[in-house]
Design a protein around this motif. Sequence first.
Motif, short mmCIF file in Angstrom:
data_model
loop_
_atom_site.label_atom_id
_atom_site.label_comp_id
_atom_site.label_asym_id
_atom_site.label_seq_id
_atom_site.Cartn_x
_atom_site.Cartn_y
_atom_site.Cartn_z
N ASP A 1 27.75 47.59 28.66
CA ASP A 1 27.56 49.04 28.73
C ASP A 1 28.58 49.58 29.73
OD1 ASP A 1 26.57 48.45 31.24
OD2 ASP A 1 24.49 48.93 30.76
N THR A 2 28.46 50.84 30.09
CA THR A 2 29.46 51.43 30.98
C THR A 2 29.27 51.02 32.44
OG1 THR A 2 28.12 53.45 31.11
CG2 THR A 2 29.91 53.41 29.48
N PHE A 3 28.30 50.15 32.70
CA PHE A 3 28.11 49.60 34.04
C PHE A 3 28.43 48.11 34.09
CE2 PHE A 3 25.22 53.25 33.78
CZ PHE A 3 25.68 53.99 34.87
N GLY A 4 29.05 47.59 33.01
CA GLY A 4 29.44 46.19 32.98
C GLY A 4 28.34 45.23 32.61
N ARG A 5 27.14 45.74 32.31
CA ARG A 5 26.02 44.86 31.98
C ARG A 5 26.15 44.32 30.57
NH1 ARG A 5 21.38 49.02 34.00
NH2 ARG A 5 22.59 50.29 32.54
N THR A 6 25.99 43.02 30.42
CA THR A 6 26.01 42.38 29.10
C THR A 6 24.59 42.39 28.54
OG1 THR A 6 25.51 40.12 29.80
CG2 THR A 6 27.82 40.85 29.99
N THR A 7 24.42 41.81 27.36
CA THR A 7 23.07 41.74 26.77
C THR A 7 22.22 40.63 27.40
OG1 THR A 7 23.91 40.30 25.00
CG2 THR A 7 23.86 42.68 24.57
N LEU A 8 22.82 39.82 28.28
CA LEU A 8 22.08 38.79 29.01
C LEU A 8 21.82 39.32 30.42
CD1 LEU A 8 20.92 35.91 29.24
CD2 LEU A 8 23.21 35.14 29.92
N PRO A 9 20.57 39.64 30.77
CA PRO A 9 20.29 40.17 32.11
C PRO A 9 20.85 39.29 33.21
CG PRO A 9 18.36 40.37 30.70
CD PRO A 9 19.36 39.55 29.93
N GLY A 10 21.39 39.94 34.23
CA GLY A 10 21.97 39.20 35.36
C GLY A 10 23.42 38.86 35.18
N LEU A 11 23.95 39.02 33.93
CA LEU A 11 25.34 38.72 33.64
C LEU A 11 26.13 40.00 33.39
CD1 LEU A 11 27.57 36.57 33.03
CD2 LEU A 11 26.88 36.73 30.63
N TYR A 12 27.24 40.14 34.09
CA TYR A 12 28.15 41.27 33.92
C TYR A 12 29.49 40.75 33.41
CZ TYR A 12 24.97 44.26 36.66
OH TYR A 12 23.90 44.98 37.09
N ALA A 13 30.25 41.62 32.77
CA ALA A 13 31.61 41.26 32.34
C ALA A 13 32.52 42.44 32.62
CB ALA A 13 31.64 40.91 30.85
N ILE A 14 33.70 42.16 33.15
CA ILE A 14 34.67 43.21 33.48
C ILE A 14 36.07 42.75 33.13
CG2 ILE A 14 33.30 44.29 35.31
CD1 ILE A 14 34.77 42.62 37.37
N GLY A 15 37.01 43.71 33.08
CA GLY A 15 38.38 43.38 32.74
C GLY A 15 38.52 43.04 31.26
N GLU A 16 39.51 42.23 30.94
CA GLU A 16 39.81 41.93 29.54
C GLU A 16 38.72 41.10 28.88
OE1 GLU A 16 43.58 40.22 26.88
OE2 GLU A 16 43.77 40.41 29.06
N GLY B 1 35.39 47.74 37.02
CA GLY B 1 35.13 46.77 38.08
C GLY B 1 34.29 47.39 39.18
N GLU B 2 34.65 48.62 39.57
CA GLU B 2 33.88 49.33 40.59
C GLU B 2 32.50 49.72 40.09
OE1 GLU B 2 35.93 52.57 42.41
OE2 GLU B 2 37.04 51.22 43.74
N ARG B 3 32.44 50.19 38.84
CA ARG B 3 31.14 50.60 38.29
C ARG B 3 30.17 49.42 38.20
NH1 ARG B 3 30.56 55.57 35.69
NH2 ARG B 3 29.05 54.70 34.22
N ALA B 4 30.67 48.25 37.83
CA ALA B 4 29.81 47.07 37.76
C ALA B 4 29.28 46.72 39.15
CB ALA B 4 30.59 45.88 37.18
N ALA B 5 30.16 46.75 40.15
CA ALA B 5 29.74 46.44 41.52
C ALA B 5 28.71 47.46 42.01
CB ALA B 5 30.95 46.41 42.44
N GLU B 6 28.95 48.72 41.72
CA GLU B 6 28.01 49.76 42.13
C GLU B 6 26.64 49.57 41.50
OE1 GLU B 6 31.54 53.14 42.73
OE2 GLU B 6 30.28 53.14 40.93
N ASN B 7 26.64 49.15 40.23
CA ASN B 7 25.37 48.93 39.55
C ASN B 7 24.64 47.71 40.12
OD1 ASN B 7 23.78 47.68 36.93
ND2 ASN B 7 23.69 49.90 37.05
N ILE B 8 25.40 46.67 40.47
CA ILE B 8 24.79 45.49 41.08
C ILE B 8 24.13 45.86 42.40
CG2 ILE B 8 25.36 43.32 42.26
CD1 ILE B 8 27.32 42.75 39.97
N LEU B 9 24.79 46.66 43.20
CA LEU B 9 24.21 47.09 44.46
C LEU B 9 22.92 47.89 44.23
CD1 LEU B 9 27.44 48.18 46.36
CD2 LEU B 9 26.05 46.15 46.79
N LYS B 10 22.92 48.67 43.19
CA LYS B 10 21.72 49.45 42.85
C LYS B 10 20.60 48.54 42.35
CE LYS B 10 20.22 53.23 39.81
NZ LYS B 10 20.67 54.18 38.74
#
Length: 524
Positions: A340-355, A379-388
């Motif tokens: 999604d637009t926060f880097g969250r994948t369909t597997l909770p706890g896993l994010y993906a960013i970049g290529e 990359g920043e949005r994923a980190a911000e969401n993790i902090l949240k």
Amino acid sequence: MIKQDVIIIGAGMSALIAAHKLAGKMNVKIFTKNIKSSNNSWRAQGGIAAAVHKNDSPCNHYSDTLKAGCLHNDQGAVSILVEEGVIRLNNWIASGMSFDTDSSGSFLLGIEGAHGRRRILHAGGDQTGARMMEYLYNKAAIAADIQIYENEQAVDLLAEDGRCTGIITKGTDERVYEHHSHFTILATGGCGGLFEATSNDPSIIGDGIAMAYRAGAALSDLEFLQFHPTLIVHNGITAGLASEAIRGEGAILTDEKGSPIMRGVHPLRDLAPRDIVARVIEGYIQQGKQAYLDITPISNFRKSFPAISKLCESAGISLENNRVPVSPGAHFLMGGVITDTFGRTTLPGLYAIGETARTGVHGANRLASNSLLEALVFGERAAENILKESDKIYQALSQKERLIEKQNTSCRAPVLPTRKEIRSKISLSLGVERDGEELKSLESWLHGHGAEAHAYADRSCWDRETIERSNMLLTGWLMARSALERTESRGAHYRTDFPHRDQNKWQGKQIIRQIQPKRATVIN
């Protein structure tokens, strides 16, 4: 308060951007299978696109991105990219990241393919990626809670109760470790290393895609692989990339006789979208001819493009002739692990960013120099969401790291084709132009060598080389299946058996097909 742990797999720009956003608040461990410079971010020549000029706007950038992406883009994600991109980039500039300026201090903005106006910021001429990475690594060196582990190969993702809980790694000594974390980020890059001719670091072979698939995360758009039209070639050997910025400054694509080859092909001529230019040059190569970049219009080429000049000279290409031999090569994967637009994948706890991630911003064909902007913004949005999200994660890690001492002694590593063999087969069938029968042949060959079976195998006892080749086979198989499923030509995916490009006939992107329903979902 005890800091929570985040693991990042990969050490490119998106990884470092996320790490810096998390630094001071969480413990960050970055794992890379080779040395930290073995990624594509260091190689980025062209620059970073952003509507920073007063005569430009995010709206213009948005429009150009959709046109280049053949309307396959996620429009919401594109809006975020172009609007937040300006703000976030300016914040990094204010913190010390510098770009080339003229004598008055104004940015020297370049133009590249499919852009309607100049909006590309460069650093060191054609050394943007290297300059930005140097800046980021210098900042990482003084961050006490960012640790970087080189030569530690990520083998697989760990999951428990439907949530990603860390990774399994293998060092050069072949010892296997489990590393547990509250959050895990995939930032492993694309898959250009699956091909014989590529602008990528050869180690970039789709590891993240294979690991995500094995763990059950959804993938999408793997058929959309961009081929850069102007790799530098000499005596059949690829020397590196000739940035599109060269054409932006006036270089012209010509045939062996010096005649322009893009005239009459597209209104933008040499700055047409990359998929179009790549197919024109590929056509010349198929006829046994050579295409060139005529650099005569660029005064003081060596000063403007020092890195490219060095590549040419190292390859034995004389710049005194004012022309550089070029050929298409695998460059950038628009698809990947769905986020999604926060880097969250369909597997909770896993994010993906970049290529590695399929954010949807690139559609069927990436607009030039949008990749570094994507790395920064998401990359920043994923980190911000993790902090949240960290406020909601309370579980303690009973064991952050442990050595797996007792391996499966009955495990036997499979005998796999060589890297050369795999690259040859994939290059033949998943190239600039594709044909259904060739795709079926590739799919069958990959399947016959265990590509699908590797999605279920316990690979922790395999050696590092076998694991990498397994990832090559699995990622190539997923791409072949996706390319077969899309029976149309759109953007970087061109089917000679379905060549029509009428956008009114383009299929929607929500064609859902579960290749492996027990494990993962691939969405075309």
